[in-house]
Each structure stands twice: as C-alpha cells, then as structure tokens.
Write an enzyme that holds these catalytic residues in place. Structure first.
Site, PDB file in Angstrom:
ATOM      1  N   HIS A  63       0.852  -1.190   0.000  1.00  0.00           N
ATOM      2  CA  HIS A  63       0.000   0.000   0.000  1.00  0.00           C
ATOM      3  C   HIS A  63       0.889   1.242   0.000  1.00  0.00           C
ATOM      4  O   HIS A  63       1.930   1.279   0.668  1.00  0.00           O
ATOM      5  CB  HIS A  63      -0.916  -0.003   1.221  1.00  0.00           C
ATOM      6  CG  HIS A  63      -1.938   1.093   1.198  1.00  0.00           C
ATOM      7  ND1 HIS A  63      -2.740   1.336   0.092  1.00  0.00           N
ATOM      8  CD2 HIS A  63      -2.283   2.033   2.124  1.00  0.00           C
ATOM      9  CE1 HIS A  63      -3.529   2.361   0.348  1.00  0.00           C
ATOM     10  NE2 HIS A  63      -3.279   2.805   1.559  1.00  0.00           N
ATOM     11  N   HIS A  75      -3.658   8.988   0.709  1.00  0.00           N
ATOM     12  CA  HIS A  75      -3.557   7.688   0.033  1.00  0.00           C
ATOM     13  C   HIS A  75      -4.897   7.301  -0.558  1.00  0.00           C
ATOM     14  O   HIS A  75      -5.960   7.715  -0.084  1.00  0.00           O
ATOM     15  CB  HIS A  75      -3.048   6.607   0.986  1.00  0.00           C
ATOM     16  CG  HIS A  75      -3.911   6.401   2.198  1.00  0.00           C
ATOM     17  ND1 HIS A  75      -4.416   5.178   2.576  1.00  0.00           N
ATOM     18  CD2 HIS A  75      -4.361   7.279   3.147  1.00  0.00           C
ATOM     19  CE1 HIS A  75      -5.130   5.300   3.682  1.00  0.00           C
ATOM     20  NE2 HIS A  75      -5.105   6.562   4.050  1.00  0.00           N
ATOM     21  N   CYS A 164      -3.589   2.589  -5.727  1.00  0.00           N
ATOM     22  CA  CYS A 164      -2.841   3.511  -4.858  1.00  0.00           C
ATOM     23  C   CYS A 164      -1.439   3.796  -5.385  1.00  0.00           C
ATOM     24  O   CYS A 164      -0.884   4.870  -5.156  1.00  0.00           O
ATOM     25  CB  CYS A 164      -2.774   2.953  -3.435  1.00  0.00           C
ATOM     26  SG  CYS A 164      -1.944   1.340  -3.300  1.00  0.00           S
TER      27      CYS A 164
END
Length: 233
Positions: A63, A75, A164
């Site tokens: 991530h 994010h 992301c």
C-alpha cells in the site's frame, strides 16, 4: 444513520468469508541493519518530510501514500461506504477489510487523508524506495504535496489501472505507473503461454462434464477456454 443495504451486503460478505475460512496473514516487520535508515518502525513523523512516498507491505500487496506533513498521509483506498452515505464522519473512520473488498468489487475508492498510524495499520513503513526507478524525475516536495492534496476526495478505482500506486507515482514522479500491475500482468502472460494451462483447462472441462452432465454450460467452456488459451499463447 446506517444504511440497511450496506449492512446487508457487509453481513453477506462476512458469512462468505466464514464459510471459506478466509483469514489474512500478517507480515512481520523486519529490516537488515544496513537499511534501518529507510524504515520508520515507530511512526515518528519527524522522520518523514512532506512529499515523501511511503510504502507499507501487506499480505498480498503493497500500500502506498504521500506524506503531507503534520503526521498526515494522503492515500487512495478502495471503499464502498461513500456509495451509501455522504456522512464524512463515517467515511473518515479507518477502512475495514469488508469496506475495502467491497470497494474493489464495486470499483469505488476515496483519496483520503489519515494519520501515519492509521495509514500504516500496524505495518512497517518504507520511505522513497521507488526513487531508484525514477532517479532524476522526482518532483519538488511542494509540487508533490500540491498534487496529492488536489486529488483528495472520491475517485474511480481499478485494481490494475488506477490503484494507490498509480496515485503516488503520479504525485511524486508526474507519471502514474504501477509495478505491481506490471508484475501481475507478466505472471498472467506466463500462465497463458504455458501449454500445461491448456491441458489443465481441458481436464477441468471434462471433469465438469463428467460430474454435471453434457450441457451447453459445461461443453462450451470446455471447448472455448482451451481454444482461446491456445490462440493467445
């Protein structure tokens, strides 16, 4: 007020996970002595600079986020909740696994701002590890932060084409790319090109015909899938 449709979908998903014995494995946080400077294991925000690209290893993926300063990170997170409510207080709560998976399925996401702790979610943080791939293409910290803040809000989501990693590389390097997507696509290509995949699909098709009987729903996939794999390979 909770949306009954969201609760129903969440309950159904939870039951499916229980039936499938779905369990996420946690990843341990470790680093070599020579690379300890790259990690921030205690989430000390003084270690980060505005515009830094942060990575957190998860079970199946990595991530990514952009550090904005003042212990805050922007994010992109898949999230189904914005499709059911506009209540900012509910949406801003930490995204659960159910919300995340439903967001992936529904292709809805939100570029949100969270604390470093909420962003990391118990994982270890790697800082600017992707700079080595872009070298002289790193934008100024002011430009990176500006780009990230400008994009905060609801966003369309695609696991392969708008995730992301695309968000952070667009902010820091000016070009949205995803090495995770590239690696996945290469793996799929290897599977398709492997002639054993054709044999496996034929055997699975014959097994479905044997157990379920001869019907269009079993016969057509048995013919079409191996033929498609053979042509593509």
């Amino acid at each position: 007020m909770k949306n009954p449709m969201y609760d129903a979908v969440s309950l159904l998903l939870e039951k499916c996970f229980l039936l499938a014995n779905f369990k996420l494995l946690s990843i341990g946080c470790s680093a070599e002595e020579g690379e300890k400077k790259k990690y921030a294991t205690c989430y000390d925000s003084s270690y980060f600079k505005p515009g830094d690209l942060l990575e957190v290893p998860r079970t199946l993926f990595i991530h990514f986020g952009i550090y904005l300063g003042d212990n805050m990170v922007a994010h992109l997170m898949p999230d189904i909740l914005p499709a059911f409510t506009s209540d900012h207080r509910q949406i801003q709560k930490v995204v659960t696994n159910k919300r995340l998976i439903l967001g992936v399925i529904a292709k809805t996401a939100r570029i949100r701002v969270d604390t470093v702790e909420d962003f990391a979610y118990g994982g270890c943080i790697l800082v600017n590890h992707m700079d080595v791939h872009f070298k002289n293409n790193v934008l100024s910290s002011e430009e990176v932060v500006y780009r990230a803040k400008k994009l905060v809000g609801t966003s369309e989501y695609s696991l392969l084409w708008n995730n992301c990693e695309h968000f952070v590389t667009h902010c820091r390097y000016g070009s949205g790319v995803s090495f995770q997507t590239d690696k996945f696509c290469e793996t799929v290509k290897m599977i398709i090109r492997d002639q054993r995949s054709i044999l496996a699909s034929v055997l699975l098709g014959l097994a479905s015909i044997f157990y379920l009987g001869l019907a269009p729903s079993t016969t057509l996939p048995t013919i079409i899938i191996p033929f498609t794999l053979w042509m593509v390979g």
